[in-house]
Design a protein around this motif. Structure first.
Motif, PDB file in Angstrom:
ATOM      1  N   VAL A 199     -18.395 -13.061   6.049  1.00  0.00           N
ATOM      2  CA  VAL A 199     -18.191 -11.632   6.252  1.00  0.00           C
ATOM      3  C   VAL A 199     -17.130 -11.058   5.313  1.00  0.00           C
ATOM      4  CG1 VAL A 199     -18.861 -11.761   8.680  1.00  0.00           C
ATOM      5  CG2 VAL A 199     -16.446 -11.876   8.084  1.00  0.00           C
ATOM      6  N   GLY A 200     -16.491 -11.932   4.500  1.00  0.00           N
ATOM      7  CA  GLY A 200     -15.380 -11.484   3.672  1.00  0.00           C
ATOM      8  C   GLY A 200     -15.817 -10.808   2.375  1.00  0.00           C
ATOM      9  N   ASP A 201     -15.202  -9.658   2.072  1.00  0.00           N
ATOM     10  CA  ASP A 201     -15.398  -9.022   0.770  1.00  0.00           C
ATOM     11  C   ASP A 201     -14.324  -9.499  -0.196  1.00  0.00           C
ATOM     12  OD1 ASP A 201     -17.558  -7.167   1.564  1.00  0.00           O
ATOM     13  OD2 ASP A 201     -16.021  -6.415   2.914  1.00  0.00           O
ATOM     14  N   ILE A 202     -13.217  -9.940   0.371  1.00  0.00           N
ATOM     15  CA  ILE A 202     -12.100 -10.483  -0.396  1.00  0.00           C
ATOM     16  C   ILE A 202     -11.584 -11.675   0.400  1.00  0.00           C
ATOM     17  CG2 ILE A 202      -9.721 -10.053  -1.198  1.00  0.00           C
ATOM     18  CD1 ILE A 202     -10.501  -7.006  -1.215  1.00  0.00           C
ATOM     19  N   VAL A 203     -11.317 -12.775  -0.295  1.00  0.00           N
ATOM     20  CA  VAL A 203     -10.744 -13.933   0.382  1.00  0.00           C
ATOM     21  C   VAL A 203      -9.320 -14.125  -0.114  1.00  0.00           C
ATOM     22  CG1 VAL A 203     -10.890 -16.442   0.683  1.00  0.00           C
ATOM     23  CG2 VAL A 203     -12.964 -15.052   0.769  1.00  0.00           C
ATOM     24  N   VAL A 259     -19.142 -10.669  -7.149  1.00  0.00           N
ATOM     25  CA  VAL A 259     -18.410 -11.921  -6.949  1.00  0.00           C
ATOM     26  C   VAL A 259     -17.220 -11.637  -6.045  1.00  0.00           C
ATOM     27  CG1 VAL A 259     -17.111 -13.751  -8.094  1.00  0.00           C
ATOM     28  CG2 VAL A 259     -19.157 -12.808  -9.182  1.00  0.00           C
ATOM     29  N   VAL A 260     -17.102 -12.396  -4.969  1.00  0.00           N
ATOM     30  CA  VAL A 260     -15.987 -12.216  -4.022  1.00  0.00           C
ATOM     31  C   VAL A 260     -14.700 -12.700  -4.682  1.00  0.00           C
ATOM     32  CG1 VAL A 260     -15.024 -13.013  -1.814  1.00  0.00           C
ATOM     33  CG2 VAL A 260     -17.448 -12.437  -1.989  1.00  0.00           C
ATOM     34  N   PRO A 261     -13.708 -11.813  -4.850  1.00  0.00           N
ATOM     35  CA  PRO A 261     -12.456 -12.272  -5.446  1.00  0.00           C
ATOM     36  C   PRO A 261     -11.655 -13.137  -4.484  1.00  0.00           C
ATOM     37  CG  PRO A 261     -12.280  -9.959  -4.838  1.00  0.00           C
ATOM     38  CD  PRO A 261     -13.685 -10.376  -4.543  1.00  0.00           C
ATOM     39  N   ILE A 262     -11.013 -14.149  -5.036  1.00  0.00           N
ATOM     40  CA  ILE A 262     -10.158 -15.030  -4.232  1.00  0.00           C
ATOM     41  C   ILE A 262      -8.730 -14.834  -4.723  1.00  0.00           C
ATOM     42  CG2 ILE A 262      -9.704 -17.412  -3.538  1.00  0.00           C
ATOM     43  CD1 ILE A 262     -12.733 -17.895  -4.206  1.00  0.00           C
ATOM     44  N   VAL A 263      -7.887 -14.320  -3.839  1.00  0.00           N
ATOM     45  CA  VAL A 263      -6.526 -13.932  -4.219  1.00  0.00           C
ATOM     46  C   VAL A 263      -5.531 -14.871  -3.561  1.00  0.00           C
ATOM     47  CG1 VAL A 263      -4.844 -12.032  -4.180  1.00  0.00           C
ATOM     48  CG2 VAL A 263      -7.298 -11.508  -4.280  1.00  0.00           C
ATOM     49  N   ALA A 264      -4.595 -15.391  -4.342  1.00  0.00           N
ATOM     50  CA  ALA A 264      -3.533 -16.234  -3.782  1.00  0.00           C
ATOM     51  C   ALA A 264      -2.323 -15.363  -3.472  1.00  0.00           C
ATOM     52  CB  ALA A 264      -3.156 -17.326  -4.781  1.00  0.00           C
ATOM     53  N   THR A 265      -1.822 -15.460  -2.240  1.00  0.00           N
ATOM     54  CA  THR A 265      -0.631 -14.685  -1.875  1.00  0.00           C
ATOM     55  C   THR A 265       0.410 -15.588  -1.203  1.00  0.00           C
ATOM     56  OG1 THR A 265      -1.460 -14.124   0.333  1.00  0.00           O
ATOM     57  CG2 THR A 265      -1.940 -12.544  -1.416  1.00  0.00           C
ATOM     58  N   THR A 266       1.664 -15.180  -1.318  1.00  0.00           N
ATOM     59  CA  THR A 266       2.722 -15.753  -0.481  1.00  0.00           C
ATOM     60  C   THR A 266       3.352 -14.542   0.192  1.00  0.00           C
ATOM     61  OG1 THR A 266       3.040 -17.482  -2.131  1.00  0.00           O
ATOM     62  CG2 THR A 266       4.765 -17.255  -0.463  1.00  0.00           C
ATOM     63  N   ALA A 267       2.799 -14.214   1.366  1.00  0.00           N
ATOM     64  CA  ALA A 267       3.169 -12.954   2.018  1.00  0.00           C
ATOM     65  C   ALA A 267       4.675 -12.882   2.274  1.00  0.00           C
ATOM     66  CB  ALA A 267       2.398 -12.786   3.322  1.00  0.00           C
ATOM     67  N   ALA A 268       5.274 -14.029   2.566  1.00  0.00           N
ATOM     68  CA  ALA A 268       6.701 -14.044   2.914  1.00  0.00           C
ATOM     69  C   ALA A 268       7.568 -13.526   1.766  1.00  0.00           C
ATOM     70  CB  ALA A 268       7.116 -15.449   3.322  1.00  0.00           C
ATOM     71  N   LEU A 271       0.836  -1.206   0.000  1.00  0.00           N
ATOM     72  CA  LEU A 271       0.000   0.000   0.000  1.00  0.00           C
ATOM     73  C   LEU A 271       0.872   1.258   0.000  1.00  0.00           C
ATOM     74  CD1 LEU A 271      -2.725  -1.176   2.537  1.00  0.00           C
ATOM     75  CD2 LEU A 271      -3.141  -0.603   0.134  1.00  0.00           C
ATOM     76  N   ARG A 272       1.972   1.214   0.731  1.00  0.00           N
ATOM     77  CA  ARG A 272       2.879   2.365   0.764  1.00  0.00           C
ATOM     78  C   ARG A 272       3.474   2.627  -0.611  1.00  0.00           C
ATOM     79  NH1 ARG A 272       2.947   6.475   2.632  1.00  0.00           N
ATOM     80  NH2 ARG A 272       5.136   6.840   3.008  1.00  0.00           N
ATOM     81  N   GLU A 273       3.662   1.557  -1.385  1.00  0.00           N
ATOM     82  CA  GLU A 273       4.214   1.715  -2.733  1.00  0.00           C
ATOM     83  C   GLU A 273       3.256   2.471  -3.653  1.00  0.00           C
ATOM     84  OE1 GLU A 273       5.378  -2.283  -3.724  1.00  0.00           O
ATOM     85  OE2 GLU A 273       7.181  -2.147  -2.483  1.00  0.00           O
ATOM     86  N   THR A 274       1.967   2.513  -3.285  1.00  0.00           N
ATOM     87  CA  THR A 274       1.010   3.301  -4.070  1.00  0.00           C
ATOM     88  C   THR A 274       1.015   4.752  -3.576  1.00  0.00           C
ATOM     89  OG1 THR A 274      -0.885   2.935  -2.612  1.00  0.00           O
ATOM     90  CG2 THR A 274      -0.474   1.265  -4.305  1.00  0.00           C
ATOM     91  N   GLY A 275       1.860   5.066  -2.620  1.00  0.00           N
ATOM     92  CA  GLY A 275       2.037   6.459  -2.185  1.00  0.00           C
ATOM     93  C   GLY A 275       1.110   6.912  -1.080  1.00  0.00           C
ATOM     94  N   ALA A 328      -1.874  -7.869  -6.267  1.00  0.00           N
ATOM     95  CA  ALA A 328      -3.238  -8.260  -6.661  1.00  0.00           C
ATOM     96  C   ALA A 328      -4.211  -8.009  -5.512  1.00  0.00           C
ATOM     97  CB  ALA A 328      -3.266  -9.730  -7.067  1.00  0.00           C
ATOM     98  N   LEU A 329      -3.758  -8.208  -4.277  1.00  0.00           N
ATOM     99  CA  LEU A 329      -4.614  -7.949  -3.115  1.00  0.00           C
ATOM    100  C   LEU A 329      -4.885  -6.449  -2.973  1.00  0.00           C
ATOM    101  CD1 LEU A 329      -6.128  -8.700  -0.562  1.00  0.00           C
ATOM    102  CD2 LEU A 329      -3.936  -8.880   0.648  1.00  0.00           C
ATOM    103  N   VAL A 330      -3.845  -5.630  -3.180  1.00  0.00           N
ATOM    104  CA  VAL A 330      -4.029  -4.174  -3.139  1.00  0.00           C
ATOM    105  C   VAL A 330      -5.062  -3.760  -4.202  1.00  0.00           C
ATOM    106  CG1 VAL A 330      -2.909  -1.939  -3.563  1.00  0.00           C
ATOM    107  CG2 VAL A 330      -1.744  -3.672  -2.175  1.00  0.00           C
TER     108      VAL A 330
END
Lengths: 316, 316
Positions: free
Chosen positions: A185-189, A220-229, A70-74, A236-238
């Motif tokens: 309750v999720g808007d994004i999974v 439609v609730v988007p389902i995003v795959a992340t590897t936070a590490a 998020l910080r990278e978007t300023g 894509a989550l941002v």
């Protein structure tokens, strides 16, 4: 009389003012609460993102990665981390991690950790107040980290504009996760730890479950795959968060959402404030204490007591 | 008009009547709730024991051992097991274990498992209603099993006359457990798995902590060591429960406790019923919905909204 403009100016210019106000509000100090009343008309500008998921889903790592993304978007970002009540789930981990980050952080990031330990109820009420403080201080994005289960979790999620629910492979049966109500309750999974075995199965199962769901609002609730590490998938989550924020800005959706949040905050507050006042002083709240005595002595059933009190609250 | 005597007679004589009424009440079916209103004046006879402790403390095994120990004193016992909301903490374990027991059980034991999954709030409110049903059905002892953390946990503990808090060695730092607030609600503290390494340290630490506490009511919280798997120490726990029950019967303590329970039940109910009704129909609760809109639009601060609603509730 304190002026909202002067107060906001102070919060922006003096880096010690915001943590100080947050502490006053968190400690239920009337000086802080009075200032919050002054600031409240100036809130409602921030987009509030709740991030929730079970222990083991990599929530702390994802929050750190999301903050970076998020910080990278300023944008300036505030993070409010709610430690879970249980001493056993290691609630300090996220706090520690973020405090460590904070030392190196730029002025565009504000991190606050709120302990739920020892607090007797009122967690969502206190969380809402801190969110208003961060909102008034001008952070356009506020992340709330919460464990998300139980009444507290549901209430805290209700304060957010966008709720991100984390899943991870290997935490248990995916179908059970769907049943648990956390996904509802999720808007994004997010399926985090997407590089681990079982991630594809979890994604497939979640997609199938949501394809069947036919949401009432057509979204439609988007389902995003992340590897936070590694940061994989965080962009894509941002994007998904920004899309949801844009979607809310149509057809009165954000207003509807904010009314739901206000309702939750008020009901949580009624209870928290009443509980606190009854603990401090008796003799006040005569009508209510009479009703409580009548229920305790079995003269009046709890259901009838509640119905009569609700009528009183509701009456025009 | 249904008669309380006839209804109680039916609950005692027909073994299907109690589970049927419990299901109606759990499902918020007005037929069940009406019957509960009729029964309510006949409740308040049972001694209600809440058993709470973190995952890993051996709660399910202890509940089974305690049930056996209590049955050996000849009393009829009802168990209400509340599955935790999280799909990840294995909430089904206790339910499964007890259902298995139930098949072989005598008529003096009634076991009911209530799922918290998918339930949107109101867990303590639903739990209280089921406790009243079991109480009216004549069980002199009711055990409530709960995870005990968060608002739900605190609320459910508040319904009990005696709260038993479980600890076990190896779950984390004992001092943290004391800080968590879980011990503060305990009338009896159990160190379970007393045959495992670290049990003596846990006992010593807890005794030292409680020795410093100087409780306002002058009662010293007993600390009982148990090994639920072998039954070791369970008789001492039964004795400690009976002692606490006897202690409550002096100086108006039980009445005070019941008023605290009634207060919790009413506040939980206000919220649950209001939430439910607002979800079902709008247009009702005009005053409250106006206030919510004004808070959502930032005209009125949440704190002022809550203060004004509380005045309305409290006014004589």
């Amino acid at each position: 009389v304190v002026d909202a403009d002067a107060l906001i100016e102070r919060l922006v210019s003096d880096s010690r003012a915001l943590p100080r106000l947050a502490t006053l509000v968190e400690n239920d100090d009337p000086r802080g609460l009075d200032l919050l009343d002054v600031l409240y008309p100036r809130t409602g500008q921030a987009h509030i993102v709740g991030v929730t998921g079970p222990p083991g889903s990599g929530k702390s790592t994802l929050i750190a990665a999301l903050l970076k993304g998020l910080r990278e978007t300023g944008r300036r970002v505030a993070v409010l981390a709610i430690d879970p009540s249980s001493p056993l789930t290691g609630g300090a981990v996220l706090g520690d991690r973020i405090r460590m980050m904070e030392r190196h952080a730029d002025a565009g990031v504000f991190v606050r950790s709120m302990a739920s330990r020892g607090r007797k109820g009122g967690l969502a009420w206190a969380t809402a107040a801190l969110v208003h403080v961060l909102d008034a201080a001008g952070y356009p994005l506020i992340l709330i980290e919460t464990v998300g289960t139980g009444q507290d979790g549901t209430d805290i999620a209700a304060l957010a504009d966008t709720v991100v629910v984390l899943e991870a492979p290997g935490l248990g049966d995916g179908v059970q996760a769907i049943k648990s109500g956390l996904l509802e309750v999720g808007d994004i999974v997010v399926v985090n730890k997407a590089d681990q075995p079982g991630a594809d199965d979890a994604l497939r199962l979640l997609r199938a479950a949501f394809a069947l769901a036919h949401p009432a609002d057509g979204r439609v609730v988007p389902i995003v795959a992340t590897t936070a590490a590694t940061g994989e998938g965080v962009a894509a989550l941002v994007a998904a968060i920004d899309e949801h924020a844009a979607w809310l800005d149509h057809d009165g959706r954000r207003i509807h959402r904010r009314e739901h949040a206000a309702r939750t905050e008020i009901l949580t507050g009624l209870r928290t404030v009443f509980d606190g006042r009854v603990d401090r002083q008796t003799g006040q709240f005569e009508h209510l204490t009479t009703i409580i005595s009548r229920v305790a002595s079995r003269e009046l059933s709890p259901r009838r007591a509640v119905a009569s009190l609700l009528d009183r609250l509701a009456g025009s």
